[in-house]
Design an enzyme around this catalytic site. Structure first.
Site, PDB file in Angstrom:
ATOM      1  N   HIS A 198      -1.754 -32.179 -32.362  1.00 21.47           N
ATOM      2  CA  HIS A 198      -0.775 -32.359 -33.443  1.00 21.47           C
ATOM      3  C   HIS A 198       0.259 -31.249 -33.512  1.00 21.47           C
ATOM      4  O   HIS A 198       0.900 -31.057 -34.526  1.00 21.47           O
ATOM      5  CB  HIS A 198      -1.463 -32.503 -34.810  1.00 21.47           C
ATOM      6  CG  HIS A 198      -2.525 -33.541 -34.835  1.00 21.47           C
ATOM      7  ND1 HIS A 198      -2.285 -34.859 -34.510  1.00 21.47           N
ATOM      8  CD2 HIS A 198      -3.847 -33.476 -35.118  1.00 21.47           C
ATOM      9  CE1 HIS A 198      -3.413 -35.547 -34.594  1.00 21.47           C
ATOM     10  NE2 HIS A 198      -4.369 -34.724 -34.947  1.00 21.47           N
ATOM     11  N   ARG A 202      12.227 -24.671 -43.901  1.00 19.36           N
ATOM     12  CA  ARG A 202      12.515 -23.436 -43.152  1.00 19.36           C
ATOM     13  C   ARG A 202      13.223 -23.808 -41.861  1.00 19.36           C
ATOM     14  O   ARG A 202      13.401 -24.981 -41.568  1.00 19.36           O
ATOM     15  CB  ARG A 202      11.199 -22.742 -42.814  1.00 19.36           C
ATOM     16  CG  ARG A 202      10.283 -23.710 -42.061  1.00 19.36           C
ATOM     17  CD  ARG A 202       9.083 -23.066 -41.476  1.00 19.36           C
ATOM     18  NE  ARG A 202       8.032 -24.010 -41.186  1.00 19.36           N
ATOM     19  CZ  ARG A 202       7.931 -24.731 -40.075  1.00 19.36           C
ATOM     20  NH1 ARG A 202       8.863 -24.645 -39.151  1.00 19.36           N
ATOM     21  NH2 ARG A 202       6.932 -25.566 -39.896  1.00 19.36           N
TER      22      ARG A 202
HETATM   23  P1  ADP Z   1       1.333 -30.496 -40.006  1.00 16.51           P
HETATM   24  O1  ADP Z   1       2.014 -30.141 -41.296  1.00 16.51           O
HETATM   25  O2  ADP Z   1      -0.012 -29.901 -39.873  1.00 16.51           O
HETATM   26  O3  ADP Z   1       2.226 -30.294 -38.817  1.00 16.51           O
HETATM   27  P2  ADP Z   1       2.031 -33.307 -40.137  1.00 16.51           P
HETATM   28  O4  ADP Z   1       1.726 -34.131 -41.325  1.00 16.51           O
HETATM   29  O5  ADP Z   1       3.430 -32.854 -39.956  1.00 16.51           O
HETATM   30  O6  ADP Z   1       1.030 -32.071 -40.104  1.00 16.51           O
HETATM   31  O7  ADP Z   1       1.565 -34.088 -38.819  1.00 16.51           O
HETATM   32  C1  ADP Z   1       1.547 -33.479 -37.557  1.00 16.51           C
HETATM   33  C2  ADP Z   1       1.296 -34.542 -36.499  1.00 16.51           C
HETATM   34  O8  ADP Z   1       0.040 -35.204 -36.726  1.00 16.51           O
HETATM   35  C3  ADP Z   1       2.314 -35.677 -36.479  1.00 16.51           C
HETATM   36  O9  ADP Z   1       3.465 -35.361 -35.742  1.00 16.51           O
HETATM   37  C4  ADP Z   1       1.515 -36.785 -35.836  1.00 16.51           C
HETATM   38  O10 ADP Z   1       1.415 -36.620 -34.443  1.00 16.51           O
HETATM   39  C5  ADP Z   1       0.151 -36.579 -36.431  1.00 16.51           C
HETATM   40  N1  ADP Z   1       0.011 -37.377 -37.678  1.00 16.51           N
HETATM   41  C6  ADP Z   1       0.143 -36.934 -38.939  1.00 16.51           C
HETATM   42  N2  ADP Z   1      -0.044 -37.938 -39.829  1.00 16.51           N
HETATM   43  C7  ADP Z   1      -0.286 -39.034 -39.104  1.00 16.51           C
HETATM   44  C8  ADP Z   1      -0.566 -40.401 -39.433  1.00 16.51           C
HETATM   45  N3  ADP Z   1      -0.645 -40.810 -40.697  1.00 16.51           N
HETATM   46  N4  ADP Z   1      -0.779 -41.270 -38.413  1.00 16.51           N
HETATM   47  C9  ADP Z   1      -0.735 -40.864 -37.130  1.00 16.51           C
HETATM   48  N5  ADP Z   1      -0.484 -39.606 -36.757  1.00 16.51           N
HETATM   49  C10 ADP Z   1      -0.257 -38.689 -37.725  1.00 16.51           C
END
Ligand code: ADP
Length: 500
Positions: free
Chosen positions: A234, A291
């Site tokens: 991720h 940010r």
């Molecule tokens: P963080 O704040 O830890 O970076 P995010 O919510 O931005 O977390 O999600 C990071 C990554 O995790 C996304 O780019 C995607 O690859 C995966 N991800 C997050 N939520 C989902 C979801 N509901 N379904 C599928 N993949 C997800």
């Protein structure tokens, strides 16, 4: 405009901010931990202050010491970079209370964006679709009761999460209790907050995000998207702008959605609104990163704008650098994140001394780094050591340049993710722009291990090189009174003077 800015960060991003300041004629103050005495950002800045021992909890996260360095140096503003205190509302508030300008959003906006559930409520207010799920933090009972309504697979996510931490996939009801415990405890240990909520797990979406700028007084604009689907655990590893999947119509819809959420948050400064996008081009709000992003350079390359200067300008009360109708995207830019990690051994960190460093250059190549030959990559921080960015008139040209630049890049002494990037740049799916967030797993499965013979040869070559360099350095040691004129001694003396 400010006379002097303190940069509350380290590594490549501190160097990046110092460069923007220098171009603006603003003096710079670096802060550094004991592990970073010899770091590039310390050498680049006009002044530098030690703020404590190596662990970030005792240095880069110490609001009191950073504010004291600002007071002593006479800095008027603080740029937080990304990570560390960049999205910490208490830090933004403490800066304002100390009469310093925080180069970022207000403490209130940071609070709203820092909670994923609060941000989801904002998106809803702004009529932007969110990933199906809950908009409130949940008790254990509510998680168990709510899961069947959302359906499996689902994600339990830490409301305060970031950097891919605090997130667990649950494919069937039996996995709920252990996933819940894991998400809560990771949220607590990484962010000091065990609150969780639920999201439907979307299968193989793209991660596409929109860069925005806002002056906090009603002017907001979007600068186009970045495709960040190439992720490991991720976390992004390769980014590009524009996305090969986004057409003009989708870009406008994403841009308008991003600006609507930012307006609802009272946003000021540069920011990023992240979305997941499915194969039918439906998009779902994911979160706001309040940010500067690691991957901001790809947007800079295609828009011709300097986002750090824009941030500083906004904080100083200047108008936004362009109007929406003046934003033009030209060509394509790629970024490969180069980590001190061993891609052949499950990306385990590979700290240590960089014995040889040859950096790429030439047309369309930008290398944002905080390291140099002889530098010791510390174990204490994020292992990102460089961001290699290429630009081309077309995506194909940007890729060709990236291949060339990766070929030119030589780092000996530590393992890096360069071989992984070389593999991606040859991969037919990547070349076709056929990406989703599960892409990396497939590439890794196809990554051939290096032959042990090559590996042994590389280690022997690095050791030999380091030995010869040490010999040369010893031979070049100035003797006697002539040493007084040594540039090295001069630099060391300057460093000593700056220490507290
Ligand atoms: P963080 O704040 O830890 O970076 P995010 O919510 O931005 O977390 O999600 C990071 C990554 O995790 C996304 O780019 C995607 O690859 C995966 N991800 C997050 N939520 C989902 C979801 N509901 N379904 C599928 N993949 C997800």
């Amino acid at each position: 405009m400010f006379q002097k800015i303190l940069i509350a960060n380290r590594g490549e991003i501190a160097v990046r901010v110092i460069r923007a300041c220098r171009e603006l004629g603003v003096r710079t103050v670096a802060v550094f931990s004991e592990a970073d005495r010899a770091a590039t950002h310390v050498r680049f800045a006009d002044q530098a202050y030690g703020i404590g021992p190596a662990p970030s909890s005792e240095s880069y996260l110490r609001i009191d010491r950073i504010l004291e360095a600002a007071r002593q140096s006479g800095a008027e503003a603080i740029h937080p970079g990304y990570g560390f205190l960049a999205e910490n509302p208490a830090f933004a508030a403490a800066c304002e209370a100390a009469g310093l300008t925080f180069i970022g959003p207000s403490a209130r906006t940071l609070r709203l964006c820092g909670s994923k559930t609060a941000a989801r409520r904002l998106a809803r207010q702004a009529n932007v679709p969110t990933v199906p799920g809950t908009d409130q933090d949940l008790s254990d009972e509510e998680v168990v009761a709510g899961a069947p309504t959302i359906g499996f697979p689902l994600l339990i996510k830490a409301a305060a999460g970031g950097g891919g931490k605090g997130m667990r996939i649950v494919r069937e009801p039996g996995e709920l209790p252990s996933a819940l415990r894991a998400a809560r405890s990771e949220g607590q240990s990484s962010f000091g907050d065990s609150a969780v909520y639920l999201e439907k797990y979307l299968e193989r979406p793209r991660h596409i995000e929109m860069q925005i700028l806002a002056d906090g007084a009603g002017q907001l604009l979007y600068l186009g998207e970045r495709e960040c689907s190439i992720q490991r655990r991720h976390q992004k590893v390769v980014e590009e702008a524009p996305s090969p999947f986004v057409d003009e119509a989708l870009r406008r819809r994403l841009g308008e959605a991003a600006v609507a959420i930012a307006a609802a948050a009272g946003y000021r400064n540069a920011g990023t609104v992240e979305f997941l996008v499915d194969r039918d081009r439906n998009f779902y709000f994911l979160e706001v990163n309040a940010r500067l992003q690691v991957e901001h350079p790809v947007t800079e390359m295609v828009t011709g704008l300097d986002l750090v200067k824009a941030q500083i300008g906004i904080a100083a009360g200047s108008p936004l650098p362009v109007r929406q109708e003046e934003v033009r995207l030209r060509g394509c830019a790629l970024e490969c994140r180069i980590y001190a990690e061993d891609p052949f051994r499950n990306f385990i960190p590979s700290p240590g001394r960089i014995a040889v460093l040859r950096r790429p250059g030439g047309p369309g190549v930008r290398d944002d780094t905080g390291v140099y030959e002889g530098y010791e990559v510390p174990v204490h921080y994020d292992p990102l050591i460089a961001k290699l960015i290429t630009w081309g008139e077309s995506r194909a040209e940007a890729i060709q340049r990236m291949r060339r630049a990766l070929q030119e890049y030589t780092i000996i002494g530590i393992q890096t993710t360069i071989p992984f990037h070389r593999r991606v740049m040859e991969d037919p799916k990547f070349l076709a722009g056929d990406l989703d967030t599960t892409y990396v797993e497939a590439v890794l499965a196809a990554l051939p291990p290096p032959t042990s013979r090559n590996r042994r040869a590389a280690i022997i070559a690095a050791a030999l090189h380091a030995y010869l360099q040490d010999q040369e350095a010893a031979a070049a040691q100035p003797q006697g009174p002539a040493a007084a004129g040594s540039r090295w001694l001069h630099t060391a003396r300057q460093d000593a003077l700056r220490r507290r």
